[in-house]
Design an enzyme around this catalytic site. Sequence first.
Site, PDB file in Angstrom:
ATOM      1  N   CYS A 189     -11.175   2.882   0.189  1.00 39.58           N
ATOM      2  CA  CYS A 189      -9.851   3.467   0.165  1.00 39.58           C
ATOM      3  C   CYS A 189      -9.558   2.776   1.565  1.00 39.58           C
ATOM      4  CB  CYS A 189      -9.882   4.790   0.590  1.00 39.58           C
ATOM      5  SG  CYS A 189      -8.341   5.568   1.058  1.00 39.58           S
ATOM      6  N   GLU A 216      -4.882   8.848   9.699  1.00 38.12           N
ATOM      7  CA  GLU A 216      -3.373   8.851   9.910  1.00 38.12           C
ATOM      8  C   GLU A 216      -3.337   9.447  11.462  1.00 38.12           C
ATOM      9  OE1 GLU A 216      -0.328   8.429   7.938  1.00 38.12           O
ATOM     10  OE2 GLU A 216      -1.578   6.977   6.562  1.00 38.12           O
ATOM     11  N   CYS A 231      -3.952  -1.121  -1.980  1.00 40.86           N
ATOM     12  CA  CYS A 231      -4.296   0.384  -2.191  1.00 40.86           C
ATOM     13  C   CYS A 231      -5.304   0.355  -3.079  1.00 40.86           C
ATOM     14  CB  CYS A 231      -3.025   0.936  -2.467  1.00 40.86           C
ATOM     15  SG  CYS A 231      -3.123   2.579  -2.772  1.00 40.86           S
ATOM     16  N   HIS A 238      -7.954   3.487   4.083  1.00 38.22           N
ATOM     17  CA  HIS A 238      -7.824   4.160   5.306  1.00 38.22           C
ATOM     18  C   HIS A 238      -9.182   4.236   5.947  1.00 38.22           C
ATOM     19  CE1 HIS A 238      -3.757   5.377   4.283  1.00 38.22           C
ATOM     20  NE2 HIS A 238      -3.814   5.911   5.701  1.00 38.22           N
ATOM     21  N   ASP A 262       0.677  -1.427   0.174  1.00 37.47           N
ATOM     22  CA  ASP A 262      -0.025  -0.123  -0.041  1.00 37.47           C
ATOM     23  C   ASP A 262       0.864   1.036   0.074  1.00 37.47           C
ATOM     24  OD1 ASP A 262      -2.294   1.666   0.265  1.00 37.47           O
ATOM     25  OD2 ASP A 262      -1.666   1.842   2.492  1.00 37.47           O
ATOM     26  N   SER A 263       0.351   2.506  -0.245  1.00 39.38           N
ATOM     27  CA  SER A 263       1.149   3.642  -0.172  1.00 39.38           C
ATOM     28  C   SER A 263       1.349   3.899   1.303  1.00 39.38           C
ATOM     29  CB  SER A 263       0.161   4.654  -0.679  1.00 39.38           C
ATOM     30  OG  SER A 263      -0.927   4.738  -0.015  1.00 39.38           O
TER      31      SER A 263
END
Length: 286
Positions: free
Chosen positions: A185, A153, A74, A187, A11-12
């Site tokens: 997504c 985050e 991702c 997150h 993932d990023s």
Amino acid sequence: MMDNRPIGIFDSGVGGLTVYRAIKRRLPCEKMIYLGDTARIPYGTRSPSTVKRYAYQDAAFLVKQGVKLLVVACNTISSVALRLLQSSYDVPIVGVIEPGAKAAVRSTRNGRVGVIATEATVESRAYELAIKNLDAEVEVFSQACPLFVPLAEEGWLEHDATALIARHYLEPLIDAGVDTLVLGCTHYPLLRRTIQKIMGEEVMLLDSGECVAAEIGQVLKKTAEGEAAIEDDVFYVTDSGNRFRRIANLFLDNPIGRLIAVDIWEEKVQFDEGGLGLLQEAFRKG
Ligand code: DGL
């Protein structure tokens, strides 16, 4: 025959751990190698060509470690670079879009599906096309939610500010009357409770990580029933691991162990965050 090679997942950044967690819960015996490109996150605001370049390097790092399957956790990479990756490497590569789209088509009762994702994923129309491909009658309403990534985050999962921003993003989808919402997504599953509260309990939220985990579970059923993997999973990051470890420990079932910072551009391990003497070359060029 058991295939003891690890599953590679990338993932990023830290968000792909929601997909890692979903796979681990379904397939606890599988050894996994995770790569988070924390030095270059976010991908979701970048152009498709940049995402492709980064994704190619991420995948190269894991493929060279001998993984049996590569999971593109991702959504942004899955949207714009999956085909490039599949045509570049021999190992089977699965993305999160197709499983999420399938689950959405199965779930909707009124034929109105919402998709929330990064700007790049929404602009690619990947979910919309995948859903329409399965059922042309389903209407898809997409909404980019760029502030969700930094909020997650930051660990502001149920903060008042998060609720305020979420209401702003989600109102058009409530007005559209969607009965199913794809968390498109990595997150967003972290903000699930806030999103569910705003959407209402009757709206089905689909975590694309859980959807891909179910699919991998079917593919690797035999392996999953075998012996437990002896070695622990390994987590690689491209920036300092402190932030990654802190956020990871907010939501993973077990604290992460081996965390190693790598330079995937130089293609060798630079230093070891875990203090476990893992200072070694991960792989050589060519
Ligand atoms: N991993 C990205 C995704 O699922 C979100 C974070 C980013 O923008 O890089 O789309």
